[in-house]
Design a protein around this motif. Structure first.
Motif, mmCIF file in Angstrom:
data_model
loop_
_atom_site.group_PDB
_atom_site.id
_atom_site.type_symbol
_atom_site.label_atom_id
_atom_site.label_comp_id
_atom_site.label_asym_id
_atom_site.label_seq_id
_atom_site.Cartn_x
_atom_site.Cartn_y
_atom_site.Cartn_z
ATOM 1 N N SER A 168 -17.718 0.297 -3.145
ATOM 2 C CA SER A 168 -16.680 -0.631 -2.715
ATOM 3 C C SER A 168 -16.972 -1.196 -1.328
ATOM 4 O O SER A 168 -17.718 -0.607 -0.539
ATOM 5 C CB SER A 168 -15.319 0.079 -2.690
ATOM 6 O OG SER A 168 -15.270 1.049 -1.655
ATOM 7 N N GLU A 169 -16.364 -2.335 -1.054
ATOM 8 C CA GLU A 169 -16.472 -2.924 0.281
ATOM 9 C C GLU A 169 -15.806 -2.025 1.322
ATOM 10 O O GLU A 169 -16.249 -1.958 2.476
ATOM 11 C CB GLU A 169 -15.826 -4.315 0.297
ATOM 12 C CG GLU A 169 -16.584 -5.348 -0.516
ATOM 13 C CD GLU A 169 -15.951 -6.721 -0.426
ATOM 14 O OE1 GLU A 169 -15.250 -6.994 0.571
ATOM 15 O OE2 GLU A 169 -16.145 -7.520 -1.365
ATOM 16 N N ASP A 170 -14.740 -1.329 0.910
ATOM 17 C CA ASP A 170 -14.046 -0.424 1.835
ATOM 18 C C ASP A 170 -14.952 0.701 2.298
ATOM 19 O O ASP A 170 -14.898 1.109 3.477
ATOM 20 C CB ASP A 170 -12.787 0.158 1.166
ATOM 21 C CG ASP A 170 -11.612 -0.802 1.227
ATOM 22 O OD1 ASP A 170 -11.732 -1.864 1.862
ATOM 23 O OD2 ASP A 170 -10.559 -0.472 0.640
ATOM 24 N N ALA A 219 -7.992 3.644 3.515
ATOM 25 C CA ALA A 219 -8.569 2.793 2.478
ATOM 26 C C ALA A 219 -7.730 2.871 1.198
ATOM 27 O O ALA A 219 -7.593 3.951 0.620
ATOM 28 C CB ALA A 219 -9.996 3.230 2.189
ATOM 29 N N ALA A 249 -11.331 1.073 11.352
ATOM 30 C CA ALA A 249 -11.701 0.360 10.124
ATOM 31 C C ALA A 249 -10.577 -0.582 9.700
ATOM 32 O O ALA A 249 -9.396 -0.300 9.917
ATOM 33 C CB ALA A 249 -11.986 1.359 9.011
ATOM 34 N N GLU A 250 -10.957 -1.691 9.097
ATOM 35 C CA GLU A 250 -10.007 -2.643 8.539
ATOM 36 C C GLU A 250 -10.267 -2.766 7.047
ATOM 37 O O GLU A 250 -11.115 -3.539 6.605
ATOM 38 C CB GLU A 250 -10.128 -3.993 9.241
ATOM 39 C CG GLU A 250 -9.782 -3.964 10.708
ATOM 40 C CD GLU A 250 -9.844 -5.317 11.371
ATOM 41 O OE1 GLU A 250 -10.003 -6.328 10.629
ATOM 42 O OE2 GLU A 250 -9.737 -5.387 12.590
ATOM 43 N N PHE A 251 -9.542 -1.972 6.275
ATOM 44 C CA PHE A 251 -9.774 -1.899 4.839
ATOM 45 C C PHE A 251 -9.026 -3.023 4.097
ATOM 46 O O PHE A 251 -7.903 -3.367 4.454
ATOM 47 C CB PHE A 251 -9.342 -0.549 4.301
ATOM 48 C CG PHE A 251 -10.129 0.613 4.879
ATOM 49 C CD1 PHE A 251 -11.477 0.751 4.572
ATOM 50 C CD2 PHE A 251 -9.526 1.536 5.713
ATOM 51 C CE1 PHE A 251 -12.213 1.804 5.105
ATOM 52 C CE2 PHE A 251 -10.247 2.595 6.247
ATOM 53 C CZ PHE A 251 -11.594 2.729 5.939
ATOM 54 N N LYS A 252 -9.689 -3.556 3.060
ATOM 55 C CA LYS A 252 -9.124 -4.670 2.301
ATOM 56 C C LYS A 252 -8.689 -4.264 0.886
ATOM 57 O O LYS A 252 -8.101 -5.058 0.169
ATOM 58 C CB LYS A 252 -10.159 -5.804 2.198
ATOM 59 C CG LYS A 252 -10.677 -6.298 3.560
ATOM 60 C CD LYS A 252 -9.559 -6.872 4.403
ATOM 61 C CE LYS A 252 -10.128 -7.436 5.719
ATOM 62 N NZ LYS A 252 -9.046 -7.957 6.594
ATOM 63 N N ARG A 310 0.799 -1.227 0.000
ATOM 64 C CA ARG A 310 0.000 0.000 0.000
ATOM 65 C C ARG A 310 0.829 1.274 0.000
ATOM 66 O O ARG A 310 0.320 2.342 -0.314
ATOM 67 C CB ARG A 310 -0.931 0.002 1.216
ATOM 68 C CG ARG A 310 -1.905 -1.161 1.241
ATOM 69 C CD ARG A 310 -2.890 -1.041 2.391
ATOM 70 N NE ARG A 310 -3.809 -2.163 2.436
ATOM 71 C CZ ARG A 310 -4.822 -2.271 3.291
ATOM 72 N NH1 ARG A 310 -5.032 -1.293 4.182
ATOM 73 N NH2 ARG A 310 -5.617 -3.313 3.276
ATOM 74 N N GLU A 360 -17.198 -0.698 4.863
ATOM 75 C CA GLU A 360 -16.436 -0.912 6.093
ATOM 76 C C GLU A 360 -16.191 0.408 6.814
ATOM 77 O O GLU A 360 -16.275 0.473 8.055
ATOM 78 C CB GLU A 360 -15.108 -1.588 5.767
ATOM 79 C CG GLU A 360 -14.057 -1.598 6.886
ATOM 80 C CD GLU A 360 -14.484 -2.372 8.125
ATOM 81 O OE1 GLU A 360 -13.773 -2.261 9.150
ATOM 82 O OE2 GLU A 360 -15.508 -3.086 8.075
ATOM 83 N N GLY A 361 -15.919 1.456 6.069
ATOM 84 C CA GLY A 361 -15.700 2.764 6.680
ATOM 85 C C GLY A 361 -16.915 3.256 7.433
ATOM 86 O O GLY A 361 -16.810 3.799 8.544
#
Length: 262
Positions: A241-243, A205, A257-260, A52, A246-247
């Motif tokens: 998005s899934e992020d 994210a 938060a645990e962003f993927k 990242r 999650e946010g």
């Protein structure tokens, strides 16, 4: 595990890519091999979906003395600075445009191509012992790694030209005033401070970070109007998005938060 490529080291720490300039006996001066290896390292980082943020640092007392002009003298027109669309140009002039953030930690001597490497990064942490110089005009050439544009954009014409036109040196405090660095820290603390910021970036994210970076690059390359006209194009994939989900959930549940990155 650290991978040594002779002139460059490459290491992975969680989701951070650590890229080290590793020619300390020559004050990390860039020869053609080192340039190619740095491009390879940044391209590897760009293509690894698990990474990242990248942190570029230097082994030894100095960041870089700039270009190894003796070694490069007969290679100017032989592709030493040519990068194709699959390669990341460390100086962002040609090749593939990187999509992920780069943090740089500098110490000691940081001349010419080193400044331009900084100017193409997103966050720069400088030791208070740094000695900078964009001295190409003192060597019969001109800056060609972006300083003629980015140094002027960062500092402004009247502040930049006294250093570009003369090649005279300046210290870390002046670099800070010229907006060439993000922070100045005591000597020896630059790497850890840069690593801390890289870790902070990695908690954000990834898709949001990449979209933000792309929009900022758009403004830098194509102008404010073009970037503003394009800004809404980033939103649909982000909001779906899934992020993004999650946010929102992390905010509601009052947790980190645990962003993927998806």
């Amino acid at each position: 595990m650290t991978t040594a490529m002779d002139r460059i080291t490459y290491d992975i720490q969680d989701t951070i890519c650590l890229i080290g300039l590793n020619r300390a006996d020559k004050r990390n001066a860039f020869d053609s091999t080192m340039i190619a290896q740095l491009s390879d390292a940044l391209t590897r980082y760009e293509n690894d979906k698990n990474l990242r943020c990248a942190l570029i640092f230097a082994h030894g007392e100095h960041f870089t003395a700039g270009l190894d002009l003796m070694e490069l003298q007969d290679k100017w027109d032989k592709g030493a600075f040519d990068f194709d669309n699959s390669q990341i140009d460390p100086w962002g002039i040609s090749g593939k445009l990187r999509s992920k953030p780069v943090v740089v930690a500098v110490q000691g001597t940081c001349f010419t191509a080193g400044i331009e490497l900084m100017l193409n990064a997103d966050v720069v942490i400088a030791s208070d012992n740094c000695n900078f110089a964009q001295m190409e005009v003192q060597r019969g050439i001109m800056p060609f790694g972006g300083a003629t544009v980015r140094f002027v954009q960062a500092a402004g014409w009247q502040k930049a030209m006294p250093y570009l036109l003369t090649g005279k040196s300046f210290n870390a405090q002046t670099a800070d005033r010229l907006n060439l660095v993000s922070e100045v820290v005591p000597n020896g603390e630059e790497y850890e401070r840069a690593l801390t910021i890289a870790k902070e970036i990695c908690t954000a994210a990834p898709l949001g970070v990449q979209a933000l970076l792309s929009s900022a690059q758009d403004a830098s390359r194509n102008g404010t109007s073009a970037a503003l006209a394009n800004i809404h194009s980033y939103l649909p994939p982000l909001f779906h998005s899934e992020d993004a989900k999650e946010g929102v959930m992390a905010m509601v549940e009052r947790r980190e938060a645990e962003f993927k990155g998806r």
